[in-house]
Design a protein around this motif. Structure first.
Motif, PDB file in Angstrom:
ATOM      1  N   SER A   1      49.287  67.143  38.359  1.00 45.40           N
ATOM      2  CA  SER A   1      50.491  66.164  38.339  1.00 45.40           C
ATOM      3  C   SER A   1      50.966  66.214  39.800  1.00 45.40           C
ATOM      4  CB  SER A   1      51.381  66.325  37.331  1.00 45.40           C
ATOM      5  OG  SER A   1      52.603  65.742  37.510  1.00 45.40           O
ATOM      6  N   THR A   2      51.042  65.200  40.370  1.00 48.01           N
ATOM      7  CA  THR A   2      51.518  65.022  41.588  1.00 48.01           C
ATOM      8  C   THR A   2      52.957  64.656  41.794  1.00 48.01           C
ATOM      9  OG1 THR A   2      50.929  62.835  42.036  1.00 48.01           O
ATOM     10  CG2 THR A   2      49.478  64.420  42.897  1.00 48.01           C
ATOM     11  N   GLY A   3      53.670  64.375  40.449  1.00 49.57           N
ATOM     12  CA  GLY A   3      55.106  64.124  40.445  1.00 49.57           C
ATOM     13  C   GLY A   3      55.325  63.627  39.023  1.00 49.57           C
ATOM     14  N   PRO A   4      56.620  63.523  38.536  1.00 54.36           N
ATOM     15  CA  PRO A   4      57.146  63.155  37.277  1.00 54.36           C
ATOM     16  C   PRO A   4      56.749  61.733  36.764  1.00 54.36           C
ATOM     17  CG  PRO A   4      58.757  64.265  38.226  1.00 54.36           C
ATOM     18  CD  PRO A   4      57.938  63.984  39.536  1.00 54.36           C
ATOM     19  N   THR A   5      56.423  61.059  37.623  1.00 56.73           N
ATOM     20  CA  THR A   5      56.057  59.561  37.398  1.00 56.73           C
ATOM     21  C   THR A   5      54.846  59.220  37.808  1.00 56.73           C
ATOM     22  OG1 THR A   5      56.876  58.861  39.498  1.00 56.73           O
ATOM     23  CG2 THR A   5      58.484  58.830  37.526  1.00 56.73           C
TER      24      THR A   5
END
Length: 368
Positions: free
Chosen positions: A225-229
């Motif tokens: 995952s590169t970020g929450p979104t």
């Protein structure tokens, strides 16, 4: 059958083959109180700590000292599920009946037990202790010892919590038996907005890579995952992941529920299982100690992998033959290996076979 074995130096881009590691197993016959190794840690004094269902075993490299339920430890039960070595060098111990103990410089300090199995512990940068439990959700214990509980009603997808990690932005990520969530700066539980393969599945392991990106190990695979979104990237599909450990920026060790130990490096995934000496294919914990030994906690004892000073080469690695008759170190920086089936050359980590019919001889210098 004879093969060639010699000392080679490794660089950042050269990783030894798994078969070339020194392997060692320790179990109850060697002094461990139980063969299920739930947790691993090394404290600043060099001791190795193994958490088992029959107490804590401290190892000095020669023998074990066992700590179990006693006035000294304050543990309400011998079963130990998890360790957490915090940023101050304290070792936190979580037990099968909710026992919570901190060990610092040989002193054991017990906290009121929770009465439920503790799966994970995490002391964050704000000095808050997060406690993941098996069935009673997530607890946060502040610096004064006050506890606050998070349940389904507060936004947890499940009250079975398996994994915890704090990212570089201070978010606390929480892996449950029904997906992944995080707590923001206001300690509100937030579900990642992007539909992800780790939603609604057990999340057993979390790790951060060198870029601060989150690796999510689940019952159904490993994802980045590169970020929450952001939309996650599939790293391994249909592999039940139980533990994660970065040896360095290039090498990732992956423990699995039933497929042994995996290593990823340079886009390649290698496997080590019971057929190659692993005592059990169920991996519960991973630790890289101060001497770069990899310790693997399994259901069949603890397993150690150490980079051996020698590497072995045979026809599997490219030698012309396994019966080696002579070896010559040349001024060109290569190693020439004569065998019963021809001449091989080892240069820059690569073995190739020399076609002797194409070799010309001028004086004492050979060129291929």
């Amino acid at each position: 059958m004879p093969t060639l074995a010699f000392s080679v130096s490794t660089t950042a881009s050269s990783v030894p083959a798994l078969d070339n590691y020194f392997k060692e197993s320790l179990n109850t016959r060697d002094g461990l109180p139980h063969n299920t190794i739930n947790a691993l840690a090394q404290t600043a004094d060099g001791y190795l700590w193994f958490g088992t269902w029959e107490g804590v075993a401290r190892y000095n490299g020669r023998e074990f000292r066992i700590f179990d339920r006693s006035p000294e430890t304050g543990l309400p039960d011998v079963g130990v599920r998890t360790f957490h070595l915090d940023q101050h060098g304290s070792l936190w111990i979580g037990g099968s009946r909710g026992g919570l103990v901190r060990v610092k410089e040989g002193n054991w300090q017990a906290y009121p037990p929770l009465g439920v199995l503790i799966n994970r512990l995490l002391l964050d940068t704000q000095e808050r202790l997060w406690i993941a439990t098996e069935g009673q959700g997530l607890f946060m214990q502040d610096s004064l010892g006050q506890r606050f509980q998070y349940l389904r009603a507060d936004g947890l997808p499940s009250e079975q919590v398996h994994s915890l990690i704090e990212d570089n932005d201070g978010r606390i990520w929480v892996g449950t038996s029904d997906g992944l969530v995080y707590l923001d700066e206001q300690l509100r539980i937030i579900q990642p907005m992007m539909p992800a393969p780790y939603n609604s599945v057990p999340v057993f392991a979390l790790a951060l890579n060198e870029q601060g990106q989150l690796l999510v190990g689940t019952e159904r695979g490993l994802f980045l995952s590169t970020g929450p979104t952001a939309e996650p990237i599939t790293v391994l599909n249909n592999v039940p992941v139980s533990a994660l450990l970065f040896e360095n920026a290039d090498v990732l060790w992956i423990g699995t529920i039933d497929r042994g130990l995996l290593r990823q490096h340079g886009g390649k995934t290698e496997e080590l299982d019971i057929g190659q000496g692993l005592p059990n294919n169920r991996i519960l914990a991973l630790l890289l100690d101060g001497e770069n030994n990899l310790w693997v906690g399994t259901n069949g004892g603890v397993f150690r992998l150490r980079d051996a000073p020698f590497s072995t080469f045979s026809t599997e690695q490219g030698l012309a033959g396994n019966f080696v008759r002579s070896v010559l170190s040349h001024s060109d920086g290569c190693l020439y290996i004569g065998s019963s089936r021809g001449l091989s050359r080892y240069c820059d980590g690569v073995i190739d076979t020399i076609d002797l019919s194409a070799v010309s001889v001028t004086g004492s210098r050979c060129s291929a």
